[in-house]
Design a protein around this motif. Structure first.
Motif, PDB file in Angstrom:
ATOM      1  N   ASP A 145      63.942 -44.716 -33.827  1.00  0.00           N
ATOM      2  CA  ASP A 145      63.508 -43.709 -32.873  1.00  0.00           C
ATOM      3  C   ASP A 145      62.313 -44.262 -32.097  1.00  0.00           C
ATOM      4  O   ASP A 145      61.881 -45.397 -32.325  1.00  0.00           O
ATOM      5  N   ASP A 146      61.779 -43.473 -31.180  1.00  0.00           N
ATOM      6  CA  ASP A 146      60.659 -43.926 -30.356  1.00  0.00           C
ATOM      7  C   ASP A 146      59.436 -44.287 -31.199  1.00  0.00           C
ATOM      8  O   ASP A 146      58.750 -45.275 -30.926  1.00  0.00           O
ATOM      9  N   ALA A 147      59.165 -43.490 -32.233  1.00  0.00           N
ATOM     10  CA  ALA A 147      58.008 -43.747 -33.088  1.00  0.00           C
ATOM     11  C   ALA A 147      58.151 -45.093 -33.797  1.00  0.00           C
ATOM     12  O   ALA A 147      57.186 -45.867 -33.879  1.00  0.00           O
ATOM     13  N   ALA A 148      59.335 -45.403 -34.280  1.00  0.00           N
ATOM     14  CA  ALA A 148      59.564 -46.687 -34.960  1.00  0.00           C
ATOM     15  C   ALA A 148      59.386 -47.851 -33.994  1.00  0.00           C
ATOM     16  O   ALA A 148      58.827 -48.896 -34.353  1.00  0.00           O
ATOM     17  N   MET A 149      59.847 -47.689 -32.759  1.00  0.00           N
ATOM     18  CA  MET A 149      59.683 -48.748 -31.756  1.00  0.00           C
ATOM     19  C   MET A 149      58.213 -48.966 -31.416  1.00  0.00           C
ATOM     20  O   MET A 149      57.760 -50.108 -31.286  1.00  0.00           O
ATOM     21  N   LEU A 150      57.464 -47.876 -31.308  1.00  0.00           N
ATOM     22  CA  LEU A 150      56.032 -48.004 -31.020  1.00  0.00           C
ATOM     23  C   LEU A 150      55.283 -48.653 -32.180  1.00  0.00           C
ATOM     24  O   LEU A 150      54.391 -49.471 -31.970  1.00  0.00           O
ATOM     25  N   ARG A 151      55.653 -48.295 -33.413  1.00  0.00           N
ATOM     26  CA  ARG A 151      55.024 -48.926 -34.578  1.00  0.00           C
ATOM     27  C   ARG A 151      55.347 -50.425 -34.615  1.00  0.00           C
ATOM     28  O   ARG A 151      54.486 -51.254 -34.925  1.00  0.00           O
ATOM     29  N   ALA A 152      56.585 -50.776 -34.279  1.00  0.00           N
ATOM     30  CA  ALA A 152      56.976 -52.194 -34.263  1.00  0.00           C
ATOM     31  C   ALA A 152      56.162 -52.960 -33.223  1.00  0.00           C
ATOM     32  O   ALA A 152      55.658 -54.056 -33.495  1.00  0.00           O
ATOM     33  N   SER A 153      56.021 -52.381 -32.058  1.00  0.00           N
ATOM     34  CA  SER A 153      55.225 -53.026 -31.010  1.00  0.00           C
ATOM     35  C   SER A 153      53.767 -53.166 -31.437  1.00  0.00           C
ATOM     36  O   SER A 153      53.149 -54.218 -31.263  1.00  0.00           O
ATOM     37  N   ALA A 154      53.226 -52.111 -32.032  1.00  0.00           N
ATOM     38  CA  ALA A 154      51.830 -52.144 -32.486  1.00  0.00           C
ATOM     39  C   ALA A 154      51.639 -53.178 -33.595  1.00  0.00           C
ATOM     40  O   ALA A 154      50.609 -53.855 -33.643  1.00  0.00           O
ATOM     41  N   SER A 155      52.639 -53.327 -34.461  1.00  0.00           N
ATOM     42  CA  SER A 155      52.503 -54.310 -35.540  1.00  0.00           C
ATOM     43  C   SER A 155      52.443 -55.728 -34.976  1.00  0.00           C
ATOM     44  O   SER A 155      51.676 -56.561 -35.470  1.00  0.00           O
ATOM     45  N   LEU A 156      53.211 -56.000 -33.930  1.00  0.00           N
ATOM     46  CA  LEU A 156      53.152 -57.321 -33.296  1.00  0.00           C
ATOM     47  C   LEU A 156      51.806 -57.529 -32.606  1.00  0.00           C
ATOM     48  O   LEU A 156      51.267 -58.638 -32.612  1.00  0.00           O
ATOM     49  N   GLU A 157      51.277 -56.480 -32.018  1.00  0.00           N
ATOM     50  CA  GLU A 157      49.962 -56.586 -31.386  1.00  0.00           C
ATOM     51  C   GLU A 157      48.877 -56.883 -32.412  1.00  0.00           C
ATOM     52  O   GLU A 157      47.921 -57.599 -32.116  1.00  0.00           O
ATOM     53  N   MET A 158      49.020 -56.352 -33.621  1.00  0.00           N
ATOM     54  CA  MET A 158      48.049 -56.644 -34.679  1.00  0.00           C
ATOM     55  C   MET A 158      47.961 -58.148 -34.908  1.00  0.00           C
ATOM     56  O   MET A 158      46.883 -58.685 -35.135  1.00  0.00           O
ATOM     57  N   LEU A 159      49.098 -58.829 -34.839  1.00  0.00           N
ATOM     58  CA  LEU A 159      49.119 -60.268 -35.090  1.00  0.00           C
ATOM     59  C   LEU A 159      48.339 -61.052 -34.045  1.00  0.00           C
ATOM     60  O   LEU A 159      47.782 -62.106 -34.345  1.00  0.00           O
ATOM     61  N   THR A 160      48.278 -60.539 -32.826  1.00  0.00           N
ATOM     62  CA  THR A 160      47.568 -61.271 -31.772  1.00  0.00           C
ATOM     63  C   THR A 160      46.048 -61.265 -31.973  1.00  0.00           C
ATOM     64  O   THR A 160      45.337 -61.991 -31.284  1.00  0.00           O
ATOM     65  N   SER A 161      45.573 -60.500 -32.942  1.00  0.00           N
ATOM     66  CA  SER A 161      44.151 -60.549 -33.280  1.00  0.00           C
ATOM     67  C   SER A 161      43.740 -61.946 -33.728  1.00  0.00           C
ATOM     68  O   SER A 161      42.556 -62.283 -33.698  1.00  0.00           O
ATOM     69  N   VAL A 162      44.705 -62.752 -34.119  1.00  0.00           N
ATOM     70  CA  VAL A 162      44.412 -64.125 -34.524  1.00  0.00           C
ATOM     71  C   VAL A 162      43.728 -64.889 -33.391  1.00  0.00           C
ATOM     72  O   VAL A 162      42.927 -65.791 -33.634  1.00  0.00           O
TER      73      VAL A 162
END
Length: 194
Positions: A147-164
Motif C-alpha cells: 500500500d502507499d504506507a509501505a511504499m513510503l516506508r521503503a523509500s524512507a528506509s533507503l534514504e536512511m542509508l544515504t546518511s553514510v
C-alpha cells in the motif's frame, strides 16, 4: 617548463586513469564539481592536462567515470533483489548490499549530494534510470501488494542509508562497522514502521 611523465607520477600498480578518477573524487568532494578545474586534477596526479584529456575527453566524462560505476553497482543490487523471495532475511541482505555500495563510495556520494543540482543537470541522461532503480527497489522492499504506507516506508528506509554520505563529518570517530550497524538497523526499523 619541463613536461611531466604520467608513468613516473602515478603510484605503482595503479593506472593513470584510476589515479585521475581518484584525484577527481577528492577534489570534486573538497571543492565542488564546478569549482574544480581539470588542470587541478591533472596537477594532483602529476600529469599534464593534455595527458588527462587522453584519458577523459571532458570534465563531464570524468564525472561520469566517477559516478557511473556506483550507479551500475546499485542497479545490479536491484536486479538481484528482484530475483529474491521477499523475506526478512533477504530484505536485510538487500539493504546491507545497498549500504555496502554507499559506504564504499561515500566520498563520491557526498559530492553528489552537495552538488546535486549541478550533477543532475550534467547526468540528465542517467536521471530516468536512477529514478527507475529507486522505484524498483522501493517496490521490492515494500513487499507483495504494497500500500502507499509501505511504499513510503521503503523509500524512507533507503534514504536512511544515504546518511553514510555525512558520516565522516557527523561522526568522524565512527568506523565502518559501527556506521553499517547503526544505519542498517535504522533502515530496517523505518521499513518495519517502528
Amino acid at each position: 617548463m619541463a613536461m611531466r611523465s604520467s608513468v613516473g607520477s602515478v603510484a605503482a600498480g595503479r593506472s593513470t586513469k584510476d589515479a585521475i578518477r581518484d584525484a577527481a573524487i577528492r577534489l570534486f568532494s573538497a571543492k565542488g564539481f564546478d569549482q574544480t578545474s581539470l588542470r587541478e586534477v591533472a596537477d594532483a596526479v602529476g600529469i599534464t592536462k593534455a595527458s588527462l584529456y587522453y584519458h577523459y575527453a571532458s570534465k563531464l566524462d570524468l564525472l561520469l567515470a566517477v559516478i557511473q560505476p556506483i550507479f551500475d553497482e546499485l542497479r545490479g543490487n536491484v536486479d538481484v533483489a528482484e530475483g529474491l523471495e521477499h523475506t526478512a532475511r533477504n530484505v536485510r541482505h538487500v539493504l546491507a548490499a545497498q549500504l555496502g555500495v554507499l559506504l564504499r563510495n561515500r566520498t563520491a556520494g557526498a559530492m553528489c549530494v552537495r552538488d546535486s543540482v549541478t550533477i543532475l543537470n550534467a547526468i540528465s541522461d542517467l536521471y530516468p534510470d536512477i529514478i527507475d532503480n529507486n522505484r524498483r527497489l522501493c517496490t521490492w522492499l515494500a513487499g507483495p501488494d504494497p500500500d502507499d504506507a509501505a511504499m513510503l516506508r521503503a523509500s524512507a528506509s533507503l534514504e536512511m542509508l544515504t546518511s553514510v554520505f555525512w558520516s565522516r563529518e557527523l561522526a568522524p570517530g565512527a568506523n565502518d562497522e559501527l556506521i553499517e550497524t547503526v544505519l542498517l538497523n535504522a533502515a530496517l526499523g523505518v521499513l518495519a514502521g517502528e
